[in-house]
Design a protein around this motif. Structure first.
Motif, PDB file in Angstrom:
ATOM      1  N   ASP A  33       0.977  -1.313  -0.097  1.00  0.00           N
ATOM      2  CA  ASP A  33      -0.076   0.110   0.258  1.00  0.00           C
ATOM      3  C   ASP A  33       0.816   1.245   0.066  1.00  0.00           C
ATOM      4  O   ASP A  33       1.136   1.850   0.913  1.00  0.00           O
ATOM      5  CB  ASP A  33      -0.804   0.099   1.110  1.00  0.00           C
ATOM      6  N   TRP A  38       4.134   9.049  -2.961  1.00  0.00           N
ATOM      7  CA  TRP A  38       4.767   8.968  -1.565  1.00  0.00           C
ATOM      8  C   TRP A  38       6.189   8.617  -1.476  1.00  0.00           C
ATOM      9  O   TRP A  38       7.125   9.427  -0.998  1.00  0.00           O
ATOM     10  CB  TRP A  38       3.871   8.113  -0.668  1.00  0.00           C
ATOM     11  N   ARG A  42       9.004  11.205  -0.260  1.00  0.00           N
ATOM     12  CA  ARG A  42       9.766  11.124   0.818  1.00  0.00           C
ATOM     13  C   ARG A  42      11.185  10.560   0.639  1.00  0.00           C
ATOM     14  O   ARG A  42      12.078  10.623   1.678  1.00  0.00           O
ATOM     15  CB  ARG A  42       9.466  10.004   1.787  1.00  0.00           C
ATOM     16  N   CYS A 117      26.193  -0.280   4.441  1.00  0.00           N
ATOM     17  CA  CYS A 117      26.179   0.785   3.461  1.00  0.00           C
ATOM     18  C   CYS A 117      27.479   1.784   3.779  1.00  0.00           C
ATOM     19  O   CYS A 117      28.178   2.398   2.784  1.00  0.00           O
ATOM     20  CB  CYS A 117      25.109   1.802   3.587  1.00  0.00           C
ATOM     21  N   ARG A 156       6.049  -2.226   3.608  1.00  0.00           N
ATOM     22  CA  ARG A 156       6.289  -1.052   2.738  1.00  0.00           C
ATOM     23  C   ARG A 156       7.318   0.212   3.228  1.00  0.00           C
ATOM     24  O   ARG A 156       7.733   1.031   2.495  1.00  0.00           O
ATOM     25  CB  ARG A 156       4.758  -0.272   2.408  1.00  0.00           C
ATOM     26  N   ILE A 160      10.380  -0.108  -0.310  1.00  0.00           N
ATOM     27  CA  ILE A 160      10.598   0.750  -1.521  1.00  0.00           C
ATOM     28  C   ILE A 160      11.983   1.576  -1.549  1.00  0.00           C
ATOM     29  O   ILE A 160      12.178   2.171  -2.497  1.00  0.00           O
ATOM     30  CB  ILE A 160       9.565   2.033  -1.093  1.00  0.00           C
ATOM     31  N   MET A 225      14.295  -2.023   9.991  1.00  0.00           N
ATOM     32  CA  MET A 225      15.000  -0.826  10.343  1.00  0.00           C
ATOM     33  C   MET A 225      13.900   0.338  10.970  1.00  0.00           C
ATOM     34  O   MET A 225      12.704   0.376  10.745  1.00  0.00           O
ATOM     35  CB  MET A 225      15.102  -0.156   8.784  1.00  0.00           C
ATOM     36  N   LYS A 228      13.037   6.318  11.122  1.00  0.00           N
ATOM     37  CA  LYS A 228      13.235   7.814  11.865  1.00  0.00           C
ATOM     38  C   LYS A 228      14.610   7.996  12.480  1.00  0.00           C
ATOM     39  O   LYS A 228      15.311   9.093  12.285  1.00  0.00           O
ATOM     40  CB  LYS A 228      12.086   8.199  12.864  1.00  0.00           C
ATOM     41  N   VAL A 230      17.461   6.196  12.040  1.00  0.00           N
ATOM     42  CA  VAL A 230      18.480   6.126  10.947  1.00  0.00           C
ATOM     43  C   VAL A 230      18.346   7.441  10.431  1.00  0.00           C
ATOM     44  O   VAL A 230      19.635   7.855  10.013  1.00  0.00           O
ATOM     45  CB  VAL A 230      18.136   4.870  10.039  1.00  0.00           C
ATOM     46  N   TYR A 231      17.176   7.839   9.994  1.00  0.00           N
ATOM     47  CA  TYR A 231      17.520   9.333   9.323  1.00  0.00           C
ATOM     48  C   TYR A 231      18.181  10.316  10.042  1.00  0.00           C
ATOM     49  O   TYR A 231      18.852  11.263   9.863  1.00  0.00           O
ATOM     50  CB  TYR A 231      15.984   9.781   9.068  1.00  0.00           C
ATOM     51  N   HIS A 262      26.517   8.327   0.432  1.00  0.00           N
ATOM     52  CA  HIS A 262      25.804   6.834   0.314  1.00  0.00           C
ATOM     53  C   HIS A 262      24.285   7.244  -0.274  1.00  0.00           C
ATOM     54  O   HIS A 262      23.706   8.095   0.531  1.00  0.00           O
ATOM     55  CB  HIS A 262      25.641   6.178   1.593  1.00  0.00           C
TER      56      HIS A 262
HETATM   57  N1  ACO Z   1       3.942   4.440   1.438  1.00  0.00           N
HETATM   58  C1  ACO Z   1       3.159   5.033   1.919  1.00  0.00           C
HETATM   59  N2  ACO Z   1       2.897   5.258   3.346  1.00  0.00           N
HETATM   60  C2  ACO Z   1       3.962   4.835   3.955  1.00  0.00           C
HETATM   61  C3  ACO Z   1       4.957   4.097   3.582  1.00  0.00           C
HETATM   62  C4  ACO Z   1       4.986   3.815   2.048  1.00  0.00           C
HETATM   63  N3  ACO Z   1       6.107   3.260   1.422  1.00  0.00           N
HETATM   64  N4  ACO Z   1       6.032   3.831   4.620  1.00  0.00           N
HETATM   65  C5  ACO Z   1       5.508   4.328   5.652  1.00  0.00           C
HETATM   66  N5  ACO Z   1       4.404   4.734   5.216  1.00  0.00           N
HETATM   67  C6  ACO Z   1       3.261   5.786   6.285  1.00  0.00           C
HETATM   68  C7  ACO Z   1       3.695   5.257   7.709  1.00  0.00           C
HETATM   69  O1  ACO Z   1       2.887   4.024   8.176  1.00  0.00           O
HETATM   70  C8  ACO Z   1       3.336   6.549   8.448  1.00  0.00           C
HETATM   71  O2  ACO Z   1       1.773   6.587   8.452  1.00  0.00           O
HETATM   72  P1  ACO Z   1       0.944   6.862   9.828  1.00  0.00           P
HETATM   73  O3  ACO Z   1       1.513   8.373  10.087  1.00  0.00           O
HETATM   74  O4  ACO Z   1      -0.289   6.802   9.580  1.00  0.00           O
HETATM   75  O5  ACO Z   1       1.575   6.282  11.096  1.00  0.00           O
HETATM   76  C9  ACO Z   1       3.775   7.563   7.536  1.00  0.00           C
HETATM   77  O6  ACO Z   1       3.828   6.958   6.351  1.00  0.00           O
HETATM   78  C10 ACO Z   1       5.006   8.436   7.828  1.00  0.00           C
HETATM   79  O7  ACO Z   1       5.754   7.206   8.133  1.00  0.00           O
HETATM   80  P2  ACO Z   1       7.372   7.504   8.554  1.00  0.00           P
HETATM   81  O8  ACO Z   1       8.027   6.347   8.885  1.00  0.00           O
HETATM   82  O9  ACO Z   1       7.481   8.685   9.607  1.00  0.00           O
HETATM   83  O10 ACO Z   1       8.057   8.257   7.351  1.00  0.00           O
HETATM   84  P3  ACO Z   1       9.143   9.054   6.994  1.00  0.00           P
HETATM   85  O11 ACO Z   1       8.947  10.395   6.776  1.00  0.00           O
HETATM   86  O12 ACO Z   1      10.287   9.022   8.272  1.00  0.00           O
HETATM   87  O13 ACO Z   1      10.024   8.197   5.850  1.00  0.00           O
HETATM   88  C11 ACO Z   1      11.793   6.727   5.676  1.00  0.00           C
HETATM   89  C12 ACO Z   1      10.376   6.979   5.980  1.00  0.00           C
HETATM   90  C13 ACO Z   1      11.794   7.197   3.953  1.00  0.00           C
HETATM   91  C14 ACO Z   1      12.003   5.320   5.610  1.00  0.00           C
HETATM   92  C15 ACO Z   1      12.757   7.627   5.924  1.00  0.00           C
HETATM   93  O14 ACO Z   1      12.534   7.409   7.668  1.00  0.00           O
HETATM   94  C16 ACO Z   1      14.004   7.394   5.530  1.00  0.00           C
HETATM   95  O15 ACO Z   1      14.635   7.518   4.583  1.00  0.00           O
HETATM   96  N6  ACO Z   1      14.865   6.923   6.725  1.00  0.00           N
HETATM   97  C17 ACO Z   1      16.515   6.563   6.445  1.00  0.00           C
HETATM   98  C18 ACO Z   1      16.642   5.349   5.955  1.00  0.00           C
HETATM   99  C19 ACO Z   1      18.097   5.303   5.641  1.00  0.00           C
HETATM  100  O16 ACO Z   1      18.625   6.142   4.920  1.00  0.00           O
HETATM  101  N7  ACO Z   1      18.703   3.863   5.546  1.00  0.00           N
HETATM  102  C20 ACO Z   1      20.242   4.011   5.162  1.00  0.00           C
HETATM  103  C21 ACO Z   1      21.146   3.049   5.708  1.00  0.00           C
HETATM  104  S1  ACO Z   1      20.619   1.600   4.691  1.00  0.00           S
HETATM  105  C22 ACO Z   1      21.704   0.560   5.190  1.00  0.00           C
HETATM  106  O17 ACO Z   1      22.730   0.710   5.915  1.00  0.00           O
HETATM  107  C23 ACO Z   1      21.488  -0.832   4.385  1.00  0.00           C
END
Ligand code: ACO
Length: 337
Positions: A33, A38, A42, A117, A156, A160, A225, A228, A230-231, A262
């Motif tokens: 979903d 989105w 994001r 990473c 989800r 993504i 993961m 939030k 990790v961000y 990265h």
């Molecule tokens: N599609 C639609 N809605 C989604 C999705 C999606 N794919 N994923 C989450 N949501 C929803 C959530 O359920 C939440 O809904 P709610 O408000 O009703 O509860 C809302 O969107 C917000 O979710 P958040 O987790 O707060 O979204 P955020 O803005 O933090 O973005 C993300 C998520 C993109 C994963 C971000 O936190 C991020 O990039 N974090 C860093 C990840 C990263 O950089 N990893 C690097 C290391 S990787 C490695 O080492 C292998």
């Protein structure tokens, strides 16, 4: 640093490889979903590549390596050491030796390096030590990952983000005054290791072979993961690491020609550049095409930037990796090709 090294090290050539299968955000929205809007808003990601079922991590790593070797016009037999940075090997004992055999680098020692990473940055820094202390002349550093095999495709919040790929760089010894790997800054915080992991799940082995075999065995789970956290970690720790590294070399952020981070999330890239007052025009980014390819993301983006003729002789490139571990670090390069 130059006075303490026996010889210089520089990157001679790069290569990269991605699988053919391209999966758009639109297709992902048929699996979980989510929506293109989105994901783009994001993360900046539009599509990613996924490895085919008959293709392996070593196939991708070998293709990237062969491309780098061809560009450098050196024989695989001249490679002294192969460092394969990966968190998704085909064999838990390591895949570097299989890569060595596949590309016929018969004179090379080969080992895996696991640092998620940050793996490619750690690989470059490790290779540099072997060259600068005079041990080896030619080293192949590969960053490759096939995280699609460890992704929970029903989650989800993570599925993504990731894609598969490989990137390679050949480091070569050079005179001290031509040294291109100027300095580095590395960090680990194991207290936060559970924020991003592919955890090992233990259970008691069910065997009646012998009573002494009261041991635990298990299997690896899928990626989990705390996005939030990790961000927040990335946007605070990465600029600090870069600033420290620049300072140690007496380089100002205005002197930086390229910022290569990265490729995790476009928002992280922009936030880090902002905090360093580096204009976004100096950011190298290709994550809209490939997503987060873990250890492959930096060499893949570097190779593309070179192919696009962005990077010029003597350009200063700040490279920073961050991710699971948690690990993060910076290496600063003067481009010598
Ligand atoms: N599609 C639609 N809605 C989604 C999705 C999606 N794919 N994923 C989450 N949501 C929803 C959530 O359920 C939440 O809904 P709610 O408000 O009703 O509860 C809302 O969107 C917000 O979710 P958040 O987790 O707060 O979204 P955020 O803005 O933090 O973005 C993300 C998520 C993109 C994963 C971000 O936190 C991020 O990039 N974090 C860093 C990840 C990263 O950089 N990893 C690097 C290391 S990787 C490695 O080492 C292998």
């Amino acid at each position: 640093m130059e006075s303490s090294i026996m010889q210089g090290a520089s990157i001679l050539a790069t290569g990269s490889a991605v699988p053919d299968l391209c999966v758009s955000n639109q297709t992902l929205s048929q699996i979980v979903d989510t929506s293109d809007d989105w994901i783009v808003t994001r993360t900046g990601i539009k599509e990613r590549r996924l490895v085919a079922k008959d293709q392996s991590l070593v196939d991708l790593a070998a293709l990237a390596s062969t491309r780098a070797l061809n560009k450098a016009s050196i024989s695989p037999l001249e490679i002294d050491l192969i460092i394969l940075a990966t968190s998704s090997p085909s064999d838990l004992f390591g895949s570097a030796s299989k890569l060595q055999a596949t590309i016929s680098a018969n004179n090379a020692i080969a080992f895996d390096l696991t640092a998620a990473c940050s793996g490619f940055v750690l690989g470059i820094v490790t290779a540099t030590q072997f060259i600068q202390n005079g041990s080896y002349k030619n080293i192949l550093v590969v960053g490759a990952d096939v995280l699609s095999r460890w992704t929970d495709w029903s989650d989800r919040s993570t599925c993504i983000l990731f894609g598969d790929g490989a990137g390679a760089a050949i480091l070569q010894a050079c005179p001290r005054h031509e040294n291109g790997i100027l300095g580095f800054q590395l960090n680990t915080d194991g207290n936060k290791s559970d924020q991003l992991s592919i955890a090992y799940q233990e259970h008691f082995a069910k065997t009646s072979l012998h009573e002494i075999l009261n041991i635990k065995q298990g299997f690896f789970q899928q990626i989990t993961m705390n996005g939030k956290e990790v961000y927040k970690f990335a946007v605070s720790k990465v600029p600090a690491s870069i600033s420290k590294c620049l300072q140690s070399l007496n380089i100002s952020s205005e002197q930086v020609n390229w910022l290569l981070l990265h490729q995790a999330n476009e928002r992280i890239l922009n936030a880090v550049a902002d905090r360093l007052s580096i204009p976004s025009s100096k950011l190298i980014s290709n994550l809209e095409k490939y997503g987060n390819t873990s250890a492959a993301s930096i060499p893949l983006a570097l190779d593309e930037a070179i192919k696009e003729d962005k990077i010029k002789f003597n350009d200063l490139i700040v490279i920073s990796g961050f991710g699971a571990g948690l690990t993060w670090g910076t290496v600063i390069i003067k481009w010598k090709c």
